[in-house]
Design a protein around this motif. Structure first.
Motif, PDB file in Angstrom:
ATOM      1  N   GLN A   1      52.197  45.762  48.099  1.00  0.00           N
ATOM      2  CA  GLN A   1      52.323  46.024  45.940  1.00  0.00           C
ATOM      3  C   GLN A   1      53.685  46.037  45.405  1.00  0.00           C
ATOM      4  OE1 GLN A   1      50.687  50.397  45.577  1.00  0.00           O
ATOM      5  NE2 GLN A   1      52.910  51.252  46.529  1.00  0.00           N
ATOM      6  N   GLY A   2      54.464  45.486  44.370  1.00  0.00           N
ATOM      7  CA  GLY A   2      55.329  45.757  43.683  1.00  0.00           C
ATOM      8  C   GLY A   2      55.047  44.360  43.412  1.00  0.00           C
ATOM      9  N   LYS A   3      56.577  44.064  42.181  1.00  0.00           N
ATOM     10  CA  LYS A   3      57.388  42.987  41.884  1.00  0.00           C
ATOM     11  C   LYS A   3      56.675  41.493  42.799  1.00  0.00           C
ATOM     12  CE  LYS A   3      60.461  44.756  39.427  1.00  0.00           C
ATOM     13  NZ  LYS A   3      61.118  44.567  38.239  1.00  0.00           N
ATOM     14  N   LEU A   4      56.386  41.610  43.868  1.00  0.00           N
ATOM     15  CA  LEU A   4      56.289  40.828  44.641  1.00  0.00           C
ATOM     16  C   LEU A   4      54.359  39.784  44.693  1.00  0.00           C
ATOM     17  CD1 LEU A   4      58.043  40.828  47.865  1.00  0.00           C
ATOM     18  CD2 LEU A   4      58.091  39.000  46.610  1.00  0.00           C
ATOM     19  N   LEU A   5      54.103  40.804  44.611  1.00  0.00           N
ATOM     20  CA  LEU A   5      52.525  40.778  44.243  1.00  0.00           C
ATOM     21  C   LEU A   5      52.103  40.902  42.906  1.00  0.00           C
ATOM     22  CD1 LEU A   5      49.863  41.097  45.521  1.00  0.00           C
ATOM     23  CD2 LEU A   5      49.788  43.299  45.111  1.00  0.00           C
ATOM     24  N   GLU A   6      52.885  41.493  41.860  1.00  0.00           N
ATOM     25  CA  GLU A   6      53.105  41.342  40.056  1.00  0.00           C
ATOM     26  C   GLU A   6      52.507  39.799  39.794  1.00  0.00           C
ATOM     27  OE1 GLU A   6      55.350  44.601  38.621  1.00  0.00           O
ATOM     28  OE2 GLU A   6      53.877  45.530  39.425  1.00  0.00           O
ATOM     29  N   LYS A   7      53.406  39.340  40.479  1.00  0.00           N
ATOM     30  CA  LYS A   7      53.886  37.679  40.104  1.00  0.00           C
ATOM     31  C   LYS A   7      52.291  36.930  40.305  1.00  0.00           C
ATOM     32  CE  LYS A   7      56.148  36.069  43.987  1.00  0.00           C
ATOM     33  NZ  LYS A   7      57.581  35.442  44.515  1.00  0.00           N
ATOM     34  N   TYR A   8      51.802  37.276  41.458  1.00  0.00           N
ATOM     35  CA  TYR A   8      49.904  36.450  41.580  1.00  0.00           C
ATOM     36  C   TYR A   8      49.724  37.616  40.593  1.00  0.00           C
ATOM     37  CZ  TYR A   8      52.869  34.514  45.731  1.00  0.00           C
ATOM     38  OH  TYR A   8      53.656  33.815  46.748  1.00  0.00           O
ATOM     39  N   LEU A   9      49.164  39.092  40.367  1.00  0.00           N
ATOM     40  CA  LEU A   9      48.536  38.947  39.918  1.00  0.00           C
ATOM     41  C   LEU A   9      48.804  39.168  38.025  1.00  0.00           C
ATOM     42  CD1 LEU A   9      48.814  42.918  40.828  1.00  0.00           C
ATOM     43  CD2 LEU A   9      46.802  41.225  41.700  1.00  0.00           C
ATOM     44  N   ASN A  10      49.977  38.909  37.508  1.00  0.00           N
ATOM     45  CA  ASN A  10      49.940  38.289  36.105  1.00  0.00           C
ATOM     46  C   ASN A  10      50.614  36.927  36.113  1.00  0.00           C
ATOM     47  OD1 ASN A  10      51.729  40.331  35.709  1.00  0.00           O
ATOM     48  ND2 ASN A  10      53.167  40.273  36.458  1.00  0.00           N
ATOM     49  N   LYS A  11      49.856  36.063  36.800  1.00  0.00           N
ATOM     50  CA  LYS A  11      49.952  34.558  37.065  1.00  0.00           C
ATOM     51  C   LYS A  11      47.683  34.004  36.879  1.00  0.00           C
ATOM     52  CE  LYS A  11      49.370  30.331  40.243  1.00  0.00           C
ATOM     53  NZ  LYS A  11      49.720  29.976  41.690  1.00  0.00           N
ATOM     54  N   TYR A  12      46.767  34.965  37.512  1.00  0.00           N
ATOM     55  CA  TYR A  12      45.281  35.002  36.465  1.00  0.00           C
ATOM     56  C   TYR A  12      45.260  36.075  35.946  1.00  0.00           C
ATOM     57  CZ  TYR A  12      46.046  31.859  41.187  1.00  0.00           C
ATOM     58  OH  TYR A  12      45.725  31.349  41.605  1.00  0.00           O
ATOM     59  N   SER A  13      45.993  36.889  35.255  1.00  0.00           N
ATOM     60  CA  SER A  13      45.266  38.256  34.525  1.00  0.00           C
ATOM     61  C   SER A  13      44.947  37.364  32.917  1.00  0.00           C
ATOM     62  CB  SER A  13      46.595  38.756  34.160  1.00  0.00           C
ATOM     63  OG  SER A  13      46.972  39.070  33.856  1.00  0.00           O
ATOM     64  N   ALA A  14      43.665  37.732  32.600  1.00  0.00           N
ATOM     65  CA  ALA A  14      43.496  37.274  31.471  1.00  0.00           C
ATOM     66  C   ALA A  14      42.415  38.080  30.816  1.00  0.00           C
ATOM     67  CB  ALA A  14      42.591  36.050  31.043  1.00  0.00           C
ATOM     68  N   PRO A  15      43.436  38.255  28.916  1.00  0.00           N
ATOM     69  CA  PRO A  15      42.547  38.961  28.375  1.00  0.00           C
ATOM     70  C   PRO A  15      41.143  38.881  28.514  1.00  0.00           C
ATOM     71  CG  PRO A  15      43.892  37.551  26.753  1.00  0.00           C
ATOM     72  CD  PRO A  15      44.175  37.232  28.129  1.00  0.00           C
ATOM     73  N   ILE A  16      40.932  40.296  28.432  1.00  0.00           N
ATOM     74  CA  ILE A  16      38.895  40.192  28.035  1.00  0.00           C
ATOM     75  C   ILE A  16      38.628  40.629  26.437  1.00  0.00           C
ATOM     76  CG2 ILE A  16      36.656  41.412  28.752  1.00  0.00           C
ATOM     77  CD1 ILE A  16      38.403  42.750  31.451  1.00  0.00           C
ATOM     78  N   ASN A  17      38.034  39.601  26.050  1.00  0.00           N
ATOM     79  CA  ASN A  17      37.485  39.642  24.841  1.00  0.00           C
ATOM     80  C   ASN A  17      35.969  40.056  24.912  1.00  0.00           C
ATOM     81  OD1 ASN A  17      36.797  39.446  22.641  1.00  0.00           O
ATOM     82  ND2 ASN A  17      37.654  36.914  21.802  1.00  0.00           N
ATOM     83  N   PRO A  18      36.173  41.475  24.578  1.00  0.00           N
ATOM     84  CA  PRO A  18      34.389  42.553  24.104  1.00  0.00           C
ATOM     85  C   PRO A  18      33.468  41.695  23.288  1.00  0.00           C
ATOM     86  CG  PRO A  18      36.764  43.637  23.105  1.00  0.00           C
ATOM     87  CD  PRO A  18      36.826  42.238  23.402  1.00  0.00           C
ATOM     88  N   ASP A  19      33.655  40.362  22.390  1.00  0.00           N
ATOM     89  CA  ASP A  19      32.726  39.592  22.170  1.00  0.00           C
ATOM     90  C   ASP A  19      32.330  38.482  22.527  1.00  0.00           C
ATOM     91  OD1 ASP A  19      33.484  41.418  19.652  1.00  0.00           O
ATOM     92  OD2 ASP A  19      35.133  39.246  18.626  1.00  0.00           O
ATOM     93  N   ASN A  20      33.438  38.431  24.060  1.00  0.00           N
ATOM     94  CA  ASN A  20      32.389  36.784  25.500  1.00  0.00           C
ATOM     95  C   ASN A  20      31.184  37.795  26.320  1.00  0.00           C
ATOM     96  OD1 ASN A  20      33.633  34.937  23.814  1.00  0.00           O
ATOM     97  ND2 ASN A  20      35.527  35.038  24.487  1.00  0.00           N
ATOM     98  N   LEU A  21      31.540  39.281  25.732  1.00  0.00           N
ATOM     99  CA  LEU A  21      30.923  40.798  27.421  1.00  0.00           C
ATOM    100  C   LEU A  21      28.612  39.409  26.860  1.00  0.00           C
ATOM    101  CD1 LEU A  21      32.822  43.423  27.946  1.00  0.00           C
ATOM    102  CD2 LEU A  21      33.007  40.904  28.920  1.00  0.00           C
TER     103      LEU A  21
END
Length: 86
Positions: free
Chosen positions: A64-84
């Motif tokens: 875990q840590g910064k090395l993994l976070e850079k990959y997680l941040n690359k693919y994270s997208a905000p969830i829009n509840p209106d689209n669920l």
């Protein structure tokens, strides 16, 4: 396999496990380096290779840590509840 067990292996055995059991999660090009992220059981291995020679430049294993976070941040997208769908 646990991360500590992997790190205690010699480099040749680490590469054997990486090629045999590792799952490629992500790959990108950064200048003259190709960065590859592999998952093995409950940890990750980041591998840097030269794009032209394909020679391995750097390898680091982590959980875990910064090395993994850079990959997680690359693919994270905000969830829009209106689209669920309901």
């Amino acid at each position: 396999m646990k991360l500590a067990d992997y790190k205690n292996l010699n480099e040749e055995e680490q590469y054997r496990i990486l090629w045999d059991e590792g799952v490629l999660i992500d790959a990108c090009i950064d200048g003259t380096n190709k960065k590859l992220l592999y998952a093995i059981d409950n940890f990750f291995v980041e591998l840097w290779c030269h794009t032209i020679t394909n020679k391995i430049i750097w390898k680091l294993s982590f959980k875990q840590g910064k090395l993994l976070e850079k990959y997680l941040n690359k693919y994270s997208a905000p969830i829009n509840p209106d689209n669920l769908s309901r």
